[in-house]
Design a protein around this motif. Structure first.
Motif, short mmCIF file in Angstrom:
data_model
loop_
_atom_site.label_atom_id
_atom_site.label_comp_id
_atom_site.label_asym_id
_atom_site.label_seq_id
_atom_site.Cartn_x
_atom_site.Cartn_y
_atom_site.Cartn_z
N ASP A 1 0.65 -0.83 -0.01
CA ASP A 1 -0.20 0.33 -0.32
C ASP A 1 0.55 1.15 -0.13
O ASP A 1 0.12 2.38 0.10
CB ASP A 1 -1.32 -0.28 1.24
N ASP A 2 2.28 0.78 -0.12
CA ASP A 2 3.74 2.61 -0.17
C ASP A 2 3.13 2.82 -1.34
O ASP A 2 2.36 2.29 -2.22
CB ASP A 2 4.29 1.80 -0.11
N LEU A 3 3.07 3.94 -1.78
CA LEU A 3 2.79 4.62 -2.63
C LEU A 3 4.18 5.17 -3.60
O LEU A 3 5.34 5.34 -3.06
CB LEU A 3 2.01 6.47 -2.05
N VAL A 4 3.80 5.11 -5.19
CA VAL A 4 4.85 5.76 -6.01
C VAL A 4 4.59 6.89 -6.31
O VAL A 4 3.81 6.74 -7.44
CB VAL A 4 5.09 4.37 -6.77
N ASP A 5 5.45 7.66 -6.59
CA ASP A 5 5.04 8.93 -6.51
C ASP A 5 6.23 9.72 -8.29
O ASP A 5 6.99 10.01 -7.03
CB ASP A 5 4.34 9.76 -5.75
N LEU A 6 5.32 9.94 -9.49
CA LEU A 6 5.99 10.46 -9.93
C LEU A 6 6.97 11.41 -10.37
O LEU A 6 7.42 12.59 -11.13
CB LEU A 6 6.54 9.27 -11.48
N GLY A 7 6.31 12.42 -9.68
CA GLY A 7 6.08 13.96 -10.30
C GLY A 7 5.35 14.08 -11.60
O GLY A 7 4.55 13.80 -11.66
N VAL A 8 6.39 15.36 -11.16
CA VAL A 8 6.36 15.48 -12.81
C VAL A 8 6.34 14.52 -13.89
O VAL A 8 6.28 15.36 -15.43
CB VAL A 8 6.99 16.97 -13.17
N VAL A 9 6.57 13.32 -14.09
CA VAL A 9 6.87 12.50 -14.83
C VAL A 9 6.04 11.64 -14.84
O VAL A 9 6.31 10.35 -15.89
CB VAL A 9 8.89 12.46 -14.98
N GLY A 10 5.03 11.77 -13.69
CA GLY A 10 4.09 10.57 -13.74
C GLY A 10 3.22 10.62 -13.85
O GLY A 10 2.32 12.07 -14.40
N HIS A 11 2.20 9.13 -14.55
CA HIS A 11 0.87 9.48 -14.94
C HIS A 11 -0.33 10.20 -13.70
O HIS A 11 -0.96 10.51 -13.58
CB HIS A 11 0.24 7.72 -15.72
N LYS A 12 0.18 9.18 -11.94
CA LYS A 12 -0.62 9.88 -11.35
C LYS A 12 -0.37 8.85 -10.60
O LYS A 12 1.25 7.71 -10.65
CB LYS A 12 -1.97 9.27 -11.34
N VAL A 13 -0.57 8.63 -8.65
CA VAL A 13 0.26 8.35 -8.43
C VAL A 13 -0.14 6.59 -7.78
O VAL A 13 -0.90 7.21 -7.68
CB VAL A 13 0.35 9.24 -6.68
N TYR A 14 0.34 6.22 -7.54
CA TYR A 14 -0.08 5.02 -7.17
C TYR A 14 0.30 3.96 -6.51
O TYR A 14 1.69 4.03 -6.09
CB TYR A 14 0.35 3.14 -9.01
N LYS A 15 -0.16 2.79 -5.74
CA LYS A 15 -0.13 2.28 -4.44
C LYS A 15 1.59 0.85 -5.91
O LYS A 15 1.30 0.37 -6.44
CB LYS A 15 -0.96 0.93 -4.40
N ILE A 16 2.11 0.97 -4.26
CA ILE A 16 2.86 -0.30 -5.23
C ILE A 16 1.90 -1.68 -6.22
O ILE A 16 2.15 -2.49 -6.67
CB ILE A 16 4.16 -1.02 -4.19
N ARG A 17 1.17 -2.31 -4.94
CA ARG A 17 0.50 -2.85 -5.10
C ARG A 17 0.09 -2.82 -7.00
O ARG A 17 -0.86 -4.43 -7.39
CB ARG A 17 -1.07 -3.35 -4.88
#
Length: 377
Positions: A345-361
């Motif tokens: 359930d930890d979040l992966v946030d790529l900021g300005v290069v990401g599509h959106k913030v996702y959970k690892i799952r």
């Protein structure tokens, strides 16, 4: 059954030791696991066979497809950065944005439970930006290390032609690598061939592993503008020892759990320690500046094909047993060993290069969440 499996793994180990593994052994393993891919697809909420994209090895792409990928990369190098210029003055292009994101999160995405999922999403996001902002119609290629392990300089990735990711750096006098033990190769200087011969590296260094050392960044965090050439020191010293078919096959066949797979992939003791895994060996086969700096390594155009292969090998490992190898995470939240254990359930946030913030799952399968791709065989 357990005895047969143990015998099979022992046989692979002995064959690997003597270099008798077929060059197609990893692809054969992937082909045999296709039913498991179909089973994943059948359960996916977002991906179907008709939408499924296929990533290919660089050497298998047509000249037209290679040039299209190169053109898209050159395109985002000309697009303006979306980052705050006061915080990141060295980031002048959209390509630089990707480098900053990697620099900013380096200590929490290497030797951690998020290493594989983070880089899967990161590489996919690079592919997405190439498509959405520069009109690229293909998929992210990968570098099959084992195909070219004997002589990576002569591979279609690094041969210096107009359909390569540029060649080696110019040969200069330099010292052996203190980090890897690799002797000085035939390069070490500025890249002068291929599509990226005029590329300007602006960010870093932060943790350089190259001789002579690159000029210091005007800021201690590496985010200042520090324009210089792209340098490489490609050789087969590491690739002929750690990136062969038997090395990749052994990683897949002998890793019974995710912790083992991740640690062996990154080096037996984690990134940069206790051994040389395929992850480190790939980076240091390219070497140079910034390829030898694990903070700024995405600034070398070959980073993306290398991590395409990292993801491919993980995918093949997952497909050997999708019931136990997909919806899992292993490891801590800090490269230094501090912090709690990573969670799905930890979040992966790529900021300005990401599509959106996702959970690892959401990022553990190539055919679910935001993803809908596989690899060729």
């Amino acid at each position: 059954m357990a005895r047969l499996l143990s015998f099979a793994l022992l046989a692979v180990s002995w064959l690997s030791l003597f270099g008798l593994v077929s060059a197609d052994a990893v692809n054969d393993l992937f082909k045999k696991s296709k039913p498991n891919l179909d089973a994943q697809l059948a359960k996916s909420k977002t991906c179907t066979k008709d939408k499924l994209e296929v990533r290919k090895e660089w050497g298998d792409l047509s000249a037209t497809d290679k040039k299209a990928y190169i053109a898209a990369m050159l395109c985002i190098m000309q697009k303006p950065s979306k980052l705050d210029k006061t915080k990141f003055p060295g980031a002048q292009s959209r390509y630089d944005d990707f480098v900053v994101v990697h620099m900013n999160q380096t200590m929490s995405i290497h030797g951690t439970g998020s290493f594989l999922t983070w880089h899967r999403y990161y590489t996919w996001s690079f592919e997405r930006v190439l498509k959405e902002e520069c009109g690229y119609n293909g998929t992210q290629p990968y570098w099959d290390w084992s195909k070219w392990s004997a002589d990576p300089e002569k591979s279609p990735i690094f041969d210096g032609s107009d359909t390569s990711l540029s060649g080696n750096g110019e040969k200069i006098n330099h010292k052996a690598s203190a980090m890897t033990g690799a002797p000085a190769g035939n390069g070490g200087g500025c890249v002068k061939t291929g599509p990226f011969k005029d590329m300007v590296v602006r960010l870093g260094p932060v943790s350089p592993a190259v001789d002579p050392a690159p000029p210091r960044n005007p800021r201690t965090d590496g985010y200042g503008s520090n324009p210089r050439c792209l340098r490489r020191d490609i050789s087969n010293y590491l690739s002929s020892r750690y990136l062969r078919t038997q090395d990749v096959l052994g990683l897949i066949q002998n890793s019974r759990d995710l912790a083992t797979f991740q640690n062996v992939m990154q080096g037996a003791g984690g990134f940069g320690g206790g051994g040389m895994g395929v992850h480190s060996a790939g980076h240091f086969t390219i070497a140079g500046d910034p390829g030898g700096d694990f903070y700024t390594s995405p600034n070398d155009p070959a980073f993306w094909t290398h991590h395409g292969e990292i993801d491919r090998v993980w995918t093949i490992w997952q497909l050997q047993d999708i019931n136990t190898r997909v919806n899992i995470v292993s490891g801590g939240t800090s490269m230094m060993g501090f912090g709690r254990q990573q969670s799905l359930d930890d979040l992966v946030d790529l900021g300005v290069v990401g599509h959106k913030v996702y959970k690892i799952r959401d990022l553990v399968s190539t055919v679910d969440g935001p993803f809908c791709y596989t690899y060729d065989t």
